[in-house]
Motif scaffolding. Structure first.
Motif, mmCIF file in Angstrom:
data_model
loop_
_atom_site.group_PDB
_atom_site.id
_atom_site.type_symbol
_atom_site.label_atom_id
_atom_site.label_comp_id
_atom_site.label_asym_id
_atom_site.label_seq_id
_atom_site.Cartn_x
_atom_site.Cartn_y
_atom_site.Cartn_z
ATOM 1 N N ASP A 93 5.187 -5.030 7.452
ATOM 2 C CA ASP A 93 5.534 -5.090 6.034
ATOM 3 C C ASP A 93 4.759 -4.074 5.211
ATOM 4 N N GLU A 94 3.455 -3.988 5.457
ATOM 5 C CA GLU A 94 2.581 -3.238 4.561
ATOM 6 C C GLU A 94 2.234 -1.833 5.067
ATOM 7 N N LEU A 95 2.254 -1.640 6.385
ATOM 8 C CA LEU A 95 1.905 -0.344 6.966
ATOM 9 C C LEU A 95 2.980 0.063 7.968
ATOM 10 N N PRO A 96 4.223 0.162 7.530
ATOM 11 C CA PRO A 96 5.316 0.396 8.483
ATOM 12 C C PRO A 96 5.211 1.756 9.161
ATOM 13 N N VAL A 97 5.701 1.796 10.401
ATOM 14 C CA VAL A 97 5.739 3.066 11.121
ATOM 15 C C VAL A 97 7.002 3.817 10.721
ATOM 16 N N PRO A 98 6.996 5.135 10.812
ATOM 17 C CA PRO A 98 8.193 5.915 10.439
ATOM 18 C C PRO A 98 9.382 5.591 11.339
ATOM 19 N N ASP A 99 10.568 5.711 10.797
ATOM 20 C CA ASP A 99 11.778 5.555 11.598
ATOM 21 C C ASP A 99 11.781 6.584 12.729
ATOM 22 N N PRO A 158 0.829 -1.197 0.000
ATOM 23 C CA PRO A 158 0.000 0.000 0.000
ATOM 24 C C PRO A 158 0.869 1.254 0.000
ATOM 25 N N GLY A 159 0.549 2.186 -0.850
ATOM 26 C CA GLY A 159 1.338 3.418 -0.877
ATOM 27 C C GLY A 159 1.011 4.240 -2.088
ATOM 28 N N PRO A 160 1.553 5.431 -2.159
ATOM 29 C CA PRO A 160 1.210 6.347 -3.244
ATOM 30 C C PRO A 160 1.730 5.895 -4.590
ATOM 31 N N GLU A 161 2.728 4.975 -4.596
ATOM 32 C CA GLU A 161 3.316 4.585 -5.868
ATOM 33 C C GLU A 161 2.493 3.548 -6.611
ATOM 34 N N SER A 162 1.431 3.014 -6.004
ATOM 35 C CA SER A 162 0.608 2.007 -6.657
ATOM 36 C C SER A 162 -0.851 2.243 -6.317
ATOM 37 N N PRO A 168 -6.461 8.422 0.252
ATOM 38 C CA PRO A 168 -5.516 7.676 -0.599
ATOM 39 C C PRO A 168 -4.660 6.644 0.124
ATOM 40 N N ARG A 169 -4.256 6.893 1.374
ATOM 41 C CA ARG A 169 -3.387 5.946 2.071
ATOM 42 C C ARG A 169 -3.996 5.510 3.402
ATOM 43 N N ALA A 170 -5.313 5.332 3.382
ATOM 44 C CA ALA A 170 -6.029 4.876 4.572
ATOM 45 C C ALA A 170 -6.501 3.439 4.365
ATOM 46 N N TRP A 171 -6.430 2.656 5.449
ATOM 47 C CA TRP A 171 -6.695 1.227 5.359
ATOM 48 C C TRP A 171 -7.511 0.748 6.548
ATOM 49 N N LEU A 172 -8.447 -0.153 6.250
ATOM 50 C CA LEU A 172 -9.187 -0.862 7.278
ATOM 51 C C LEU A 172 -8.607 -2.265 7.404
ATOM 52 N N LEU A 198 -2.150 6.506 6.835
ATOM 53 C CA LEU A 198 -0.706 6.688 6.918
ATOM 54 C C LEU A 198 -0.292 8.148 6.730
ATOM 55 N N ASP A 199 -1.111 8.922 6.024
ATOM 56 C CA ASP A 199 -0.803 10.333 5.817
ATOM 57 C C ASP A 199 -1.329 11.226 6.931
ATOM 58 N N ALA A 200 -2.238 10.704 7.734
ATOM 59 C CA ALA A 200 -2.872 11.517 8.784
ATOM 60 C C ALA A 200 -3.048 10.664 10.033
ATOM 61 N N PRO A 201 -1.972 10.430 10.790
ATOM 62 C CA PRO A 201 -2.058 9.525 11.942
ATOM 63 C C PRO A 201 -2.955 10.029 13.059
ATOM 64 N N THR A 202 -3.324 11.302 13.043
ATOM 65 C CA THR A 202 -4.237 11.784 14.071
ATOM 66 C C THR A 202 -5.704 11.623 13.675
ATOM 67 N N HIS A 203 -5.951 11.117 12.467
ATOM 68 C CA HIS A 203 -7.334 10.828 12.063
ATOM 69 C C HIS A 203 -7.738 9.488 12.669
#
Length: 291
Positions: free
Chosen positions: A120-126, A8-12, A35-39, A52-57
């Motif tokens: 793997d699919e929804l990694p947290v930021p470093d 999952p990500g903006p590149e696909s 665009p980068r939200a997942w259930l 992934l773009d809005a962790p406070t949502h």
């Protein structure tokens, strides 16, 4: 086996992903409006929603109520040491990393396959301060150092039920040992009338903690439907007025019960020991499942 090979990500183009994990079949379903939200679901039961773009949502009502507890646990922006029992897609750990940078967070989940899927699919930021541990929640709690957590967040479901070994008064005592004197325990529970499970949980924590509160929608508290309730317990005073203000401002407003109202709800319920503990009730058909 996965039914998709694109991360999952903006590149696909976001497409659903299915994977067999330790305790069922997990699915990641994209939100067409974000665009980068997942259930994340496991065996059809919703487990997490993450953007992934809005962790406070925070999409789920009960997650917002748990977040209210985190928001009131310390001054705004102050880092916290948090133990999360139950991982899901790491919605609340991501939220806390965004709202309280430099927090130290340990996330415990017994499903190693689910943790791997999320990593793997929804990694947290470093540098997020989030550490993942594949371990049983009760075992991790009992092994945690004394007075090591500012907050314990419990959101552990096997399928759609809280496992029995996380519903006893001994479990409540284990949580009290790990919390600091100002600390707070917050748990997502689910029940409906006659509230036998919820009343037992309140009795367990009332036997261990001097301060208790419950956050839930009025329709749930009045017994009109099966639903979530957030139990809050602490050795220190709970900021009830502040939590009530936040809960009342939600899109689906909730109430904060405490004091006499909570004692009336507990009524004659007694603490439940390990020998007699049972899992939370099976939700009615359609209560939480998605297609």
């Amino acid at each position: 086996m996965d039914d998709a090979t694109h991360r999952p990500g903006p590149e696909s183009e976001p497409i659903p992903l299915t994977r067999t994990v330790d305790h069922g079949t997990a699915k990641l379903l994209p939100d067409v409006d974000r665009p980068r939200a997942w259930l994340l679901t496991v065996d059809g039961a919703p487990q997490s929603y993450v953007d992934l773009d809005a962790p406070t949502h925070l999409e789920f009502e009960y997650v917002r109520r748990l977040a209210h507890v985190l928001d009131e646990a310390a001054a705004p922006g102050e880092p916290l040491d948090v133990l999360h029992l139950g991982g899901g897609a790491l919605t609340l750990p991501r939220y806390l990393a965004a709202t309280r940078p430099h927090s130290r967070q340990d996330v415990v989940d017994a499903d190693r396959g689910l943790l791997a899927l999320v990593a793997d699919e929804l990694p947290v930021p470093d540098g997020s301060g989030i550490a993942l541990h594949a371990r049983d929640a009760r075992a991790a709690l009992e092994a945690a150092p004394r007075d090591s957590a500012d907050v314990i967040v419990a959101d552990v479901f096997s399928g759609a039920r809280v496992p029995a070994h996380l519903t006893s008064v001994e479990y409540a005592r284990a949580a009290a040992r790990v919390l600091r004197p100002h600390g707070c325990y917050a748990a997502n529970l689910a029940d409906g009338v006659p509230f036998a499970f919820l009343r037992g949980q309140l009795a367990n924590f009332a036997a261990v903690f001097p301060h208790l509160a419950l956050i839930a929608e009025p329709s749930v508290l009045r017994g009109r439907r099966f639903g979530n309730a957030v139990l809050v317990a602490s050795p220190a005073e709970i900021p009830v007025a502040e939590l009530a203000r936040r809960a009342a401002g939600d899109p689906f407003p909730a109430r904060v019960e405490h004091g006499k109202a909570l004692r009336r709800l507990i009524a004659d319920a007694a603490p439940v020991g390990d020998a007699d503990a049972v899992a939370s009730p099976v939700p009615p058909d359609g209560a939480f499942s998605v297609g």
